[in-house]
Design an enzyme around this catalytic site. Structure first.
Site, PDB file in Angstrom:
ATOM      1  N   HIS A  33       0.840  -1.213   0.000  1.00 35.22           N
ATOM      2  CA  HIS A  33       0.000   0.000   0.000  1.00 35.22           C
ATOM      3  C   HIS A  33       0.874   1.262   0.000  1.00 35.22           C
ATOM      4  O   HIS A  33       0.678   2.162  -0.835  1.00 35.22           O
ATOM      5  CB  HIS A  33      -0.906  -0.011   1.235  1.00 35.22           C
ATOM      6  CG  HIS A  33      -1.795   1.187   1.341  1.00 35.22           C
ATOM      7  ND1 HIS A  33      -3.083   1.207   0.863  1.00 35.22           N
ATOM      8  CD2 HIS A  33      -1.585   2.424   1.865  1.00 35.22           C
ATOM      9  CE1 HIS A  33      -3.620   2.390   1.088  1.00 35.22           C
ATOM     10  NE2 HIS A  33      -2.728   3.143   1.690  1.00 35.22           N
ATOM     11  N   GLU A  34       1.815   1.323   0.929  1.00 37.09           N
ATOM     12  CA  GLU A  34       2.650   2.515   1.027  1.00 37.09           C
ATOM     13  C   GLU A  34       3.604   2.639  -0.155  1.00 37.09           C
ATOM     14  O   GLU A  34       3.922   3.754  -0.586  1.00 37.09           O
ATOM     15  CB  GLU A  34       3.436   2.489   2.344  1.00 37.09           C
ATOM     16  CG  GLU A  34       2.575   2.451   3.602  1.00 37.09           C
ATOM     17  CD  GLU A  34       1.559   3.576   3.678  1.00 37.09           C
ATOM     18  OE1 GLU A  34       1.800   4.651   3.075  1.00 37.09           O
ATOM     19  OE2 GLU A  34       0.517   3.389   4.340  1.00 37.09           O
ATOM     20  N   HIS A  37       1.886   4.595  -2.840  1.00 38.45           N
ATOM     21  CA  HIS A  37       1.995   6.044  -2.633  1.00 38.45           C
ATOM     22  C   HIS A  37       3.396   6.533  -3.017  1.00 38.45           C
ATOM     23  O   HIS A  37       3.550   7.546  -3.710  1.00 38.45           O
ATOM     24  CB  HIS A  37       1.746   6.388  -1.156  1.00 38.45           C
ATOM     25  CG  HIS A  37       0.345   6.181  -0.702  1.00 38.45           C
ATOM     26  ND1 HIS A  37      -0.752   6.624  -1.418  1.00 38.45           N
ATOM     27  CD2 HIS A  37      -0.149   5.598   0.433  1.00 38.45           C
ATOM     28  CE1 HIS A  37      -1.861   6.316  -0.755  1.00 38.45           C
ATOM     29  NE2 HIS A  37      -1.525   5.691   0.361  1.00 38.45           N
TER      30      HIS A  37
END
Length: 379
Positions: A33-34, A37
């Site tokens: 997920h990170e 980003h």
């Protein structure tokens, strides 16, 4: 000592049997997920100050050549990417910090970027979660194929919704709730999450289509990991004789298409669950937090690594979906603000943003408290 070591480090110990699988599952999902980003942010030319797995005090880390601090933090229940100009790990803007940025820093600060870059960077986190699930399913379908059975009725349980609707042994499901079905698993998928909803079934009987209506009733069953789950059923049974079970093999492109389809189905079912949950039509015990995830990770690990990887895929979809809810400080809350900014052609005022962030944080903390209560006392 000979008794202590197996208790601590044995396969069935709390550490090896539960905590390590839990940390593996959560770390993979959070990292992906990170990383979404981070990668898209860097691609958009945004500076990154920190990439952390976990919250709280740093356990260890290092700085890369771009000045980003990569670190592992003490509380392993999430993670964050902190961009240049962020006030905190929720990427809320800080006018004071922004004013103190140098000209070079201002060029790469998150909040000085065009809306499309900010929105794309925020959306990338959940998107990478969905891509992880697609990747896992693609590999699983390529390696193991998929077990399917014809959507046939072998038996109708007495006094069940199917019996009351007039469904008969030998009938074949054609459409469920307007959706065409190809396998018995399709029928189960479309029925299981709709307890109490009247559903139209189109059945093939003696070469003719027959339309009936049935309302699924709740039944408690055990899932593959041994957890008690409540699902909707209409009381029909499939068997080997009429279902003709078989394993379908896929080429890599075919596995990818099937993985995309399956991931879409999971996202749709997750949305359906939360819609029903909000209006009180779903069992609250179906929601769990870290304790339940840890328990499931331990059970999956005992069944084999492939089960643990499947749990990663399912949890990744859930994390991606939850983060897209339009609630600050979740990713969906940021996207909501960017949408408003695009319409009114100016940033939302800091006072309004702060009020919504506080309200959103209360909602998020309340939800976390709710699932923790479910884990420990409620269910």
């Amino acid at each position: 000592m000979s008794e202590i070591l197996p208790a601590v480090f044995g396969v069935n110990s709390l550490l090896v049997g539960t905590i390590i699988p839990f940390l593996f599952v959560l770390t993979v999902v959070v990292f992906v997920h990170e990383m979404g980003h981070y990668l898209v942010g860097r691609w958009c030319g945004i500076g990154v100050q920190a990439f952390s797995i976990g919250f709280g005090p740093e356990l260890f880390g290092f700085n890369d050549r771009h000045g980003t601090r990569w670190k592992l933090s003490a509380i392993p229940l999430g993670g964050y990417v902190k961009f240049v100009g962020d006030m905190n790990v929720t990427s809320a803007p800080d006018s004071t910090e922004t004013a103190n940025l140098t000209d070079e820093e201002r060029k790469v600060a998150f909040h000085t970027q065009p809306i499309w870059k900010r929105a794309l960077t925020v959306f990338a986190g959940p998107a990478f979660n969905f891509l992880l699930t697609i990747a896992v399913f693609t590999v699983m379908f390529s390696v193991y194929g998929r077990f399917v059975a014809e959507p046939m009725v072998a038996e109708v349980r007495p006094d069940s919704p199917a019996a009351r609707a007039g469904i008969l042994p030998g009938d074949r499901f054609v459409r469920v709730g307007g959706t065409r079905v190809e396998t018995f698993a399709d029928v189960q998928r479309l029925v299981s999450g709709r307890t109490g909803d009247a559903i139209e079934f189109v059945m093939l009987r003696d070469g003719k289509e027959v339309t009936v209506n049935a309302t699924p009733e709740v039944m408690e069953q055990k899932d593959a990991l041994g957890n008690n789950v409540k699902v909707g059923v209409i009381g029909v049974v499939n068997n080997e004789q009429v279902g003709q079970p078989r394993v379908i093999s896929y080429s890599p492109p075919g596995a990818l298409l099937e993985a995309v389809y399956e991931t879409g189905n999971i996202i749709a079912r997750t949305g359906q669950f939360f819609q029903r949950f909000v209006v009180g039509r779903e069992d609250k015990c179906q929601l769990g937090g870290p304790v339940k995830i840890a328990d499931m990770a331990g059970k999956a690990a005992k069944l084999g690594f492939e089960w643990l990887v499947q749990l990663v895929a399912l949890l990744s979809v859930g994390i991606g979906f939850l983060n897209l809810l339009p609630i600050p400080p979740l990713d969906g809350g940021h996207l909501l603000f960017y949408g408003v900014e695009a319409v009114i052609r100016r940033p939302v005022s800091e006072r309004v943003m702060e009020a919504f962030y506080r309200l959103g944080m209360l909602l998020v903390l309340g939800f976390m408290g709710f699932v923790f209560w479910n884990d420990l006392f409620g269910c």
